[in-house]
Design an enzyme around this catalytic site. Structure first.
Site: not given
Ligand code: WQD
Length: 339
Positions: A124, A153, A149
């Site tokens: 990741s 990785k 997590y």
């Molecule tokens: C994306 C953006 C949030 C929800 C995660 C895991 C990472 C990988 C990919 C496995 C961020 C914003 C989110 C919401 C928002 N998974 N957001 N409102 O955190 O980049 O990565 O998924 O490997 O390990 O951490 O993805 O989709 O949670 O967030 O504003 O209700 O959307 O702040 O900027 P993230 P995400």
């Protein structure tokens, strides 16, 4: 060639099973159903026209893995997805993450270690933390993980590198995913979050379908053009195809040992841009509000995918519009056809 796909009924795993079959491989699915749904096997049958071989087992159970090695002796490769992967949960329950994510990997490496296998590891972009330079390349410094997590990785990559350095018969490629979103064009498989979605795109589609009242944008005062966080969103089908490309690369004579590749589009999109792209792609107006920043979020990260293009001979092809449209089609399907 038979390819063991651990976590093969999960979001990325199930899409990879489809692309393996499309590429002429014979997937053997292993899943403990702790974070996936057995009905996905029926969905895969609808797409493939046959039911892939499936073993329900937990890879932390050494006896079960030993039996798997006997039952499936002619495995030519392994794609290892099976792991706990919720960042927030890992902070609350780190031991679950260290136990599950390390024991499963170590059992596979030890019990299949006598065979010269090609091993693709699901890593990741979280290993980069907030990169100092963007787009981030594979040789960027790995930073202190923001969560247990992310730490699993990073350490798993070290376990793999050390195993290879000690003379393992395996070839290994670690794929550092950016943000996988979207769904198969059939809308028969897609992301199936348990409970309230943690990730942005399933929260968007559940808001659009009326399951959630509104989306909260976690902060709009970041140092980015529109103030919201930037990520590299990649269509899950493009991501699945990268796993096939990794197997193909390891089957070439000149590949030896270990390598790592960024799997993204090379393009960053902000939260507000994703919301807008969804509205443009679907015609559905989204109800959202700006809320406080989320702990642990990095401000902006997107991948340099030059190495993947030049050495893995893989490039993402599907755009944000297609990602949003396919995610919406899946949400509509699952609303009408609960699994
Ligand atoms: C994306 C953006 C949030 C929800 C995660 C895991 C990472 C990988 C990919 C496995 C961020 C914003 C989110 C919401 C928002 N998974 N957001 N409102 O955190 O980049 O990565 O998924 O490997 O390990 O951490 O993805 O989709 O949670 O967030 O504003 O209700 O959307 O702040 O900027 P993230 P995400």
């Amino acid at each position: 060639m038979k390819i063991l796909v651990t976590g093969g009924l999960g979001f990325i795993g199930s899409h990879t099973v489809v692309e393996l079959v499309n590429a002429g491989y014979d997937p053997v699915i292993v899943d403990d159903l702790s974070n996936s749904n057995i009905k996905i096997l029926d969905q895969l049958t609808k797409i493939l026209g046959f039911t892939p071989v499936f073993h329900e087992l937990n890879l932390c159970d050494e006896t079960a893995v030993s039996k798997l090695v006997q039952d499936e002796p002619d495995i030519g490769g392994i794609i290892h997805f099976a792991a706990s992967k919720a960042v927030g949960e890992s902070v609350q329950n780190p031991l679950k993450y260290y136990y599950n994510n390390f024991y499963s990997l170590i059992n596979l490496l030890r019990l299949y270690g006598h065979k010269p296998l090609n091993f693709v590891f699901s890593s990741s972009c979280t290993v980069y933390g907030q990169p100092d330079v963007l787009p981030v390349t594979e040789d960027a410094p790995v930073k202190a993980a923001e969560s247990p997590y992310g730490n699993t990785k990073q350490i798993a990559e070290e376990i793999l590198r050390d195993t290879i350095a000690a003379g393992s018969k395996f070839n290994v490629i670690a794929l550092r995913y950016f943000n996988p979103v979207g769904a198969h064009e059939s809308a028969l498989i897609g992301e199936l979050p348990n409970g309230v979605p943690q990730n942005l795109v399933p929260f968007i589609t559940q808001t659009a379908i009326g399951k959630r009242e509104k989306i909260t944008v976690f902060g709009d005062t970041y140092n980015t053009p529109d103030g919201s966080c930037i990520r590299d969103y990649i269509h899950v089908v493009d991501l699945a195809k990268a796993h096939v490309a990794a197997l193909k690369l390891m089957e070439t004579a000149d590949f030896k040992g270990y390598d790592v590749f960024n799997i993204g589009t090379g393009k960053g999109s902000s939260v507000l841009e994703v919301i807008n792209a969804f509205e443009q792609a679907t015609g559905v107006k989204l109800n959202y509000q700006i809320g406080p920043k989320r702990d642990g979020d990095v401000e902006q990260v997107w991948g340099d995918v030059t190495k993947s293009s030049e050495k893995l001979h893989w490039k993402a092809e599907l755009d944000l519009n297609t990602m949003m449209a396919s995610a919406w089609a899946w949400e509509q399907y699952i609303a009408a056809n609960p699994l």
